[in-house]
Design a protein around this motif. Sequence first.
Motif, PDB file in Angstrom:
ATOM      1  N   ASP A   1      -2.362   3.344  -3.791  1.00 33.42           N
ATOM      2  CA  ASP A   1      -2.065   2.076  -4.478  1.00 33.42           C
ATOM      3  C   ASP A   1      -2.331   0.903  -3.547  1.00 33.42           C
ATOM      4  O   ASP A   1      -2.083   0.996  -2.348  1.00 33.42           O
ATOM      5  N   ASP A   2      -2.786  -0.186  -4.146  1.00 27.80           N
ATOM      6  CA  ASP A   2      -2.784  -1.464  -3.431  1.00 27.80           C
ATOM      7  C   ASP A   2      -2.441  -2.551  -4.422  1.00 27.80           C
ATOM      8  O   ASP A   2      -2.433  -2.314  -5.631  1.00 27.80           O
TER       9      ASP A   2
ATOM     10  N   LYS B   1      -3.593  -1.814  -8.429  1.00 27.95           N
ATOM     11  CA  LYS B   1      -4.364  -0.686  -8.951  1.00 27.95           C
ATOM     12  C   LYS B   1      -4.052   0.567  -8.153  1.00 27.95           C
ATOM     13  O   LYS B   1      -3.524   0.507  -7.044  1.00 27.95           O
ATOM     14  N   THR B   2      -4.390   1.691  -8.743  1.00 26.08           N
ATOM     15  CA  THR B   2      -4.272   2.993  -8.098  1.00 26.08           C
ATOM     16  C   THR B   2      -5.627   3.665  -8.157  1.00 26.08           C
ATOM     17  O   THR B   2      -6.176   3.839  -9.249  1.00 26.08           O
TER      18      THR B   2
ATOM     19  N   GLN C   1      -9.682   5.175 -11.352  1.00 26.69           N
ATOM     20  CA  GLN C   1      -8.711   4.161 -10.982  1.00 26.69           C
ATOM     21  C   GLN C   1      -7.936   3.713 -12.200  1.00 26.69           C
ATOM     22  O   GLN C   1      -8.427   3.789 -13.331  1.00 26.69           O
TER      23      GLN C   1
ATOM     24  N   GLU D   1      -3.386   9.830  -4.627  1.00 20.56           N
ATOM     25  CA  GLU D   1      -3.325   8.484  -5.189  1.00 20.56           C
ATOM     26  C   GLU D   1      -3.108   7.478  -4.073  1.00 20.56           C
ATOM     27  O   GLU D   1      -2.295   7.711  -3.171  1.00 20.56           O
TER      28      GLU D   1
ATOM     29  N   TRP E   1      -7.445   7.222  -7.553  1.00 20.10           N
ATOM     30  CA  TRP E   1      -6.995   8.601  -7.494  1.00 20.10           C
ATOM     31  C   TRP E   1      -8.192   9.545  -7.416  1.00 20.10           C
ATOM     32  O   TRP E   1      -9.309   9.187  -7.811  1.00 20.10           O
TER      33      TRP E   1
ATOM     34  N   TYR F   1       0.843  -1.189   0.000  1.00 19.55           N
ATOM     35  CA  TYR F   1       0.000   0.000   0.000  1.00 19.55           C
ATOM     36  C   TYR F   1       0.885   1.248   0.000  1.00 19.55           C
ATOM     37  O   TYR F   1       1.847   1.329   0.756  1.00 19.55           O
ATOM     38  N   HIS F   2       0.508   2.213  -0.831  1.00 18.70           N
ATOM     39  CA  HIS F   2       1.212   3.497  -0.880  1.00 18.70           C
ATOM     40  C   HIS F   2       0.184   4.605  -1.050  1.00 18.70           C
ATOM     41  O   HIS F   2      -0.796   4.444  -1.788  1.00 18.70           O
TER      42      HIS F   2
ATOM     43  N   ARG G   1      -2.647  -1.440 -12.744  1.00 19.79           N
ATOM     44  CA  ARG G   1      -1.205  -1.553 -12.921  1.00 19.79           C
ATOM     45  C   ARG G   1      -0.860  -3.041 -12.959  1.00 19.79           C
ATOM     46  O   ARG G   1      -1.649  -3.859 -12.496  1.00 19.79           O
TER      47      ARG G   1
END
Length: 132
Positions: free
Chosen positions: A76-77, A115-116, A108, A74, A118, A60-61, A111
Amino acid sequence: MNLRAVRHELGISAELTELARVRHWVRSVLGGFPAHVVSTAVMVVDELTSNALRHGRAPYHVRLLPGAAKLRIEVDDGAGEPARRRLPSDHGGRGLLLVERCAAAWGQLRRPSGKTLWAELTTDPGPSGARG
């Protein structure tokens, strides 16, 4: 340093207790922004992050990308399944609806490693010239 020209990123663990740390981080990073922008950003980041923690998987970010007239958020997971709005119930389903109502735009991106989600918030005071 110009806060609006720096990309800020925070990696978090899968614990729901991370939400308090993320909210504090957002307030710290956006301290120079008007109070209404900060409070909306905290709410949107909280919703996107809790959605990732509840329905996604690590890593996670969370990123804040301030621009001249907007703030991009944003999250991310590592889960590839797209996020989807659910009908609100006693068990949830309000998060993405809230993001949709608070943000100028959201979506979204898939990736290769997940996914991200946003959202973009308007930070420009507009033609009235009002300042926070």
